[in-house]
Design a protein around this motif. Sequence first.
Motif, mmCIF file in Angstrom:
data_model
loop_
_atom_site.group_PDB
_atom_site.id
_atom_site.type_symbol
_atom_site.label_atom_id
_atom_site.label_comp_id
_atom_site.label_asym_id
_atom_site.label_seq_id
_atom_site.Cartn_x
_atom_site.Cartn_y
_atom_site.Cartn_z
ATOM 1 N N UNK A 30 30.791 25.417 30.302
ATOM 2 C CA UNK A 30 29.481 25.102 29.871
ATOM 3 C C UNK A 30 29.638 24.389 28.588
ATOM 4 N N UNK A 31 28.820 23.556 28.442
ATOM 5 C CA UNK A 31 28.475 22.858 27.119
ATOM 6 C C UNK A 31 29.671 22.177 26.875
ATOM 7 N N UNK A 32 30.552 21.945 27.509
ATOM 8 C CA UNK A 32 32.023 21.319 27.131
ATOM 9 C C UNK A 32 32.417 20.047 28.134
ATOM 10 N N UNK A 33 32.582 20.585 29.474
ATOM 11 C CA UNK A 33 33.369 19.864 30.120
ATOM 12 C C UNK A 33 33.069 20.365 31.660
ATOM 13 N N UNK A 74 25.529 20.770 30.710
ATOM 14 C CA UNK A 74 24.879 21.214 29.703
ATOM 15 C C UNK A 74 23.883 22.326 29.735
ATOM 16 N N UNK A 75 23.358 22.384 31.182
ATOM 17 C CA UNK A 75 22.413 23.415 31.567
ATOM 18 C C UNK A 75 23.132 24.679 31.871
ATOM 19 N N UNK A 114 26.595 17.724 20.508
ATOM 20 C CA UNK A 114 25.608 18.503 21.025
ATOM 21 C C UNK A 114 24.819 19.085 19.566
ATOM 22 N N UNK A 115 23.528 18.642 19.684
ATOM 23 C CA UNK A 115 22.619 19.086 18.560
ATOM 24 C C UNK A 115 21.360 19.350 19.021
ATOM 25 N N UNK A 138 24.001 9.727 26.743
ATOM 26 C CA UNK A 138 23.168 10.484 25.999
ATOM 27 C C UNK A 138 22.287 11.075 26.730
ATOM 28 N N UNK A 139 21.990 12.524 26.489
ATOM 29 C CA UNK A 139 21.304 13.474 26.985
ATOM 30 C C UNK A 139 20.229 13.986 26.162
#
Length: 144
Positions: A30-33, A74-75, A114-115, A138-139
Motif C-alpha cells: 500500500x502506497x508504494x507498489x 494508494x487507496x 506522495x504529498x 499523476x493521481x
Amino acid sequence: MSVLSVQEVMEIIPNRYPILFIDAVDELEPGKRIVARKNVTINEEVFNGHFPGEPVFPGVFIIDALAQAGSIALLMQEEFKGMNGYLGGLNKVKFRQKVVPGDVLRLEVEITKLRKNAGLAQGYAYVSEKKVCEAEMTFIIGAK
C-alpha cells in the motif's frame, strides 16, 4: 494466489463492468507498489468496433487499467481508505505492441511521490515478459 480478488477490488474502487479493468491483484505494498492483472477476452464490448476482423484492446483502456491499479495501491493506505483515486495527468506514454484477446496484461505501478492528496507513479503493462505500454501518471485523491 491473488492478494485481492475482483470482488475485493470492487470494494476499493468504484469502477464496474464494462470499465473495470482489474481482475486480480497479485502483489501489493500500500502506497508504494502494486502488480495486478487484466484478462483480455474476446467477449468484451469494445471488440465489436475495435476493430472488426482484427480485435485490438485500445491503448486508452490499457492506461485506465494502469490508473485503476495505481488507485488501488494508494487507496489501500489507511489515510485514504474510503476515498476515490482520480487520474490527474499523463506524461511519457508509450505503446510498444498490440494487445489482443487472449492476452493477460500484467500491470505494475510504483508510486514514486506522495504529498497530501496527490501522487506521482510510474506504470508498466506487460504481456508475458514483453512491455506493451508505459506511462508516468499523476493521481488526485478525493472524497467519494
